[in-house]
Design a protein around this motif. Structure first.
Motif, PDB file in Angstrom:
ATOM      1  N   SER A 134     -18.705   4.289   2.890  1.00 11.11           N
ATOM      2  CA  SER A 134     -17.850   3.096   3.071  1.00 11.11           C
ATOM      3  C   SER A 134     -18.119   2.414   1.446  1.00 11.11           C
ATOM      4  CB  SER A 134     -18.476   2.093   4.231  1.00 11.11           C
ATOM      5  OG  SER A 134     -17.639   0.674   3.768  1.00 11.11           O
ATOM      6  N   ILE A 135     -16.834   2.016   1.037  1.00 19.66           N
ATOM      7  CA  ILE A 135     -16.655   1.591  -0.303  1.00 19.66           C
ATOM      8  C   ILE A 135     -16.142   0.355  -0.269  1.00 19.66           C
ATOM      9  CG2 ILE A 135     -16.480   2.014  -2.729  1.00 19.66           C
ATOM     10  CD1 ILE A 135     -15.975   4.992  -1.660  1.00 19.66           C
ATOM     11  N   GLN A 136     -16.783  -0.841  -0.397  1.00 22.75           N
ATOM     12  CA  GLN A 136     -16.062  -1.876  -0.435  1.00 22.75           C
ATOM     13  C   GLN A 136     -15.032  -2.392  -1.697  1.00 22.75           C
ATOM     14  OE1 GLN A 136     -16.291  -4.313   2.263  1.00 22.75           O
ATOM     15  NE2 GLN A 136     -17.386  -2.761   3.163  1.00 22.75           N
ATOM     16  N   LYS A 137     -13.814  -2.784  -1.278  1.00 23.45           N
ATOM     17  CA  LYS A 137     -13.055  -3.213  -2.665  1.00 23.45           C
ATOM     18  C   LYS A 137     -13.364  -4.585  -3.129  1.00 23.45           C
ATOM     19  CE  LYS A 137      -8.902  -1.510  -0.301  1.00 23.45           C
ATOM     20  NZ  LYS A 137      -7.562  -1.830   0.178  1.00 23.45           N
ATOM     21  N   ALA A 138     -13.217  -4.785  -4.410  1.00 22.85           N
ATOM     22  CA  ALA A 138     -13.461  -5.767  -5.322  1.00 22.85           C
ATOM     23  C   ALA A 138     -12.201  -6.165  -5.992  1.00 22.85           C
ATOM     24  CB  ALA A 138     -14.780  -5.403  -6.304  1.00 22.85           C
ATOM     25  N   GLU A 139     -12.394  -7.243  -6.555  1.00 24.07           N
ATOM     26  CA  GLU A 139     -11.198  -7.824  -7.326  1.00 24.07           C
ATOM     27  C   GLU A 139     -11.093  -6.889  -8.607  1.00 24.07           C
ATOM     28  OE1 GLU A 139      -8.869 -10.094  -6.800  1.00 24.07           O
ATOM     29  OE2 GLU A 139      -9.849 -10.274  -4.812  1.00 24.07           O
ATOM     30  N   PRO A 140      -9.992  -6.359  -9.063  1.00 25.01           N
ATOM     31  CA  PRO A 140      -9.866  -5.520 -10.210  1.00 25.01           C
ATOM     32  C   PRO A 140     -10.506  -6.403 -11.572  1.00 25.01           C
ATOM     33  CG  PRO A 140      -7.756  -5.800  -9.142  1.00 25.01           C
ATOM     34  CD  PRO A 140      -8.685  -6.767  -8.457  1.00 25.01           C
ATOM     35  N   LYS A 141     -11.146  -5.778 -12.329  1.00 23.93           N
ATOM     36  CA  LYS A 141     -11.696  -6.372 -13.501  1.00 23.93           C
ATOM     37  C   LYS A 141     -10.568  -6.817 -14.502  1.00 23.93           C
ATOM     38  CE  LYS A 141     -15.793  -3.655 -12.896  1.00 23.93           C
ATOM     39  NZ  LYS A 141     -15.997  -2.180 -12.969  1.00 23.93           N
ATOM     40  N   GLU A 142     -10.768  -7.995 -14.901  1.00 33.91           N
ATOM     41  CA  GLU A 142      -9.884  -8.574 -15.836  1.00 33.91           C
ATOM     42  C   GLU A 142     -10.257  -7.885 -17.222  1.00 33.91           C
ATOM     43  OE1 GLU A 142      -6.883 -10.428 -15.466  1.00 33.91           O
ATOM     44  OE2 GLU A 142      -7.040 -10.182 -13.373  1.00 33.91           O
ATOM     45  N   PRO A 143      -9.146  -7.640 -18.061  1.00 36.71           N
ATOM     46  CA  PRO A 143      -9.364  -7.260 -19.484  1.00 36.71           C
ATOM     47  C   PRO A 143     -10.188  -8.343 -20.161  1.00 36.71           C
ATOM     48  CG  PRO A 143      -7.335  -6.818 -19.173  1.00 36.71           C
ATOM     49  CD  PRO A 143      -7.920  -7.566 -17.764  1.00 36.71           C
ATOM     50  N   LYS A 144     -11.260  -8.350 -20.976  1.00 39.21           N
ATOM     51  CA  LYS A 144     -11.726  -9.695 -21.595  1.00 39.21           C
ATOM     52  C   LYS A 144     -11.126  -9.549 -23.134  1.00 39.21           C
ATOM     53  CE  LYS A 144     -16.238  -9.481 -19.214  1.00 39.21           C
ATOM     54  NZ  LYS A 144     -17.800  -9.259 -19.676  1.00 39.21           N
ATOM     55  N   ALA A 145     -10.935 -10.732 -23.613  1.00 35.52           N
ATOM     56  CA  ALA A 145     -10.338 -10.944 -24.724  1.00 35.52           C
ATOM     57  C   ALA A 145     -11.512 -11.338 -25.602  1.00 35.52           C
ATOM     58  CB  ALA A 145      -9.042 -11.917 -24.874  1.00 35.52           C
ATOM     59  N   ILE A 146     -11.685 -10.679 -26.567  1.00 34.03           N
ATOM     60  CA  ILE A 146     -12.776 -10.913 -27.580  1.00 34.03           C
ATOM     61  C   ILE A 146     -12.117 -11.203 -28.874  1.00 34.03           C
ATOM     62  CG2 ILE A 146     -14.643  -9.880 -28.734  1.00 34.03           C
ATOM     63  CD1 ILE A 146     -15.037  -7.973 -26.753  1.00 34.03           C
ATOM     64  N   GLU A 147     -12.601 -12.553 -29.221  1.00 33.71           N
ATOM     65  CA  GLU A 147     -11.822 -13.116 -30.507  1.00 33.71           C
ATOM     66  C   GLU A 147     -12.763 -12.810 -31.605  1.00 33.71           C
ATOM     67  OE1 GLU A 147     -11.135 -17.332 -32.337  1.00 33.71           O
ATOM     68  OE2 GLU A 147     -10.877 -17.333 -30.214  1.00 33.71           O
ATOM     69  N   VAL A 148     -12.073 -12.158 -32.673  1.00 31.10           N
ATOM     70  CA  VAL A 148     -12.979 -11.666 -33.977  1.00 31.10           C
ATOM     71  C   VAL A 148     -12.611 -12.518 -35.020  1.00 31.10           C
ATOM     72  CG1 VAL A 148     -13.015  -9.698 -35.364  1.00 31.10           C
ATOM     73  CG2 VAL A 148     -12.680  -9.167 -32.800  1.00 31.10           C
ATOM     74  N   GLU A 149     -13.732 -12.907 -35.914  1.00 27.69           N
ATOM     75  CA  GLU A 149     -13.320 -13.737 -36.947  1.00 27.69           C
ATOM     76  C   GLU A 149     -12.845 -13.071 -37.985  1.00 27.69           C
ATOM     77  OE1 GLU A 149     -16.105 -16.751 -39.880  1.00 27.69           O
ATOM     78  OE2 GLU A 149     -16.861 -16.210 -37.788  1.00 27.69           O
ATOM     79  N   VAL A 150     -11.883 -13.314 -38.582  1.00 29.74           N
ATOM     80  CA  VAL A 150     -11.317 -12.708 -39.987  1.00 29.74           C
ATOM     81  C   VAL A 150     -11.992 -13.311 -41.232  1.00 29.74           C
ATOM     82  CG1 VAL A 150      -9.364 -11.902 -41.115  1.00 29.74           C
ATOM     83  CG2 VAL A 150      -9.334 -11.921 -38.560  1.00 29.74           C
ATOM     84  N   LYS A 151     -12.392 -12.530 -42.007  1.00 34.00           N
ATOM     85  CA  LYS A 151     -13.256 -13.066 -43.120  1.00 34.00           C
ATOM     86  C   LYS A 151     -12.370 -12.605 -44.354  1.00 34.00           C
ATOM     87  CE  LYS A 151     -17.858 -13.040 -41.357  1.00 34.00           C
ATOM     88  NZ  LYS A 151     -19.151 -12.779 -41.542  1.00 34.00           N
TER      89      LYS A 151
END
Length: 151
Positions: A134-151
């Protein structure tokens, strides 16, 4: 209304040739991904049913004549693996084997899990030669947005 399954003699011939090749250790080396859930790596493969409920996925594998100690279940990188070995009977002085139709030896079945399952929730039960996972369902993982600092 019932579903009609069309007979495919070519597919049956390929299955027969694959069994023959496995029996004599002739693996296909054309680089093609092994079909039938890595069936060709094994001496045999147990029949498996996969069912879905609103809460979980259920995997049932027929393993007659085996005990839970003969079976190993793992989950790694989104792949569920069921593997084990059914040992053959040895011929003894008071008993001769006249016909062997059951498959013996090692087996491995692999299944890619969908994204909406909790890999840590796998529960296994083994009773009367039937392995039930038995494998329980879970909420699909939301893609994470990563903010990248531009120098």
């Amino acid at each position: 209304m019932s579903n009609i399954t069309r007979w495919n003699p070519i597919s049956e011939f390929e299955d027969m040739m694959n069994r023959y090749n496995r029996m004599f250790g002739l693996a296909r080396t054309n680089g093609e991904r092994e079909g039938k859930d890595l069936f060709s790596r094994s001496d045999w493969a147990p029949a498996v049913d996969i069912k879905e409920t609103p809460e979980a996925f259920m995997v049932e594998a027929e393993l007659p004549g085996m005990s839970k100690d003969d079976v190993k279940v793992t989950v790694h990188d989104g792949v569920l693996t069921i593997q084990g070995e059914r040992k053959s009977e040895e011929e003894t002085k008071d008993k001769k084997l006249h016909r062997i139709e059951r498959f013996y030896g090692s087996f491995m079945r692999r299944f890619t899990l969908p994204d909406n399952v909790d890999e840590n929730s796998v529960k296994a039960n083994f009773k009367d030669g039937l392995l039930t996972l038995s494998i329980q369902k879970a909420e699909p993982k939301e893609p994470k947005a990563i903010e990248v600092e531009v120098k």
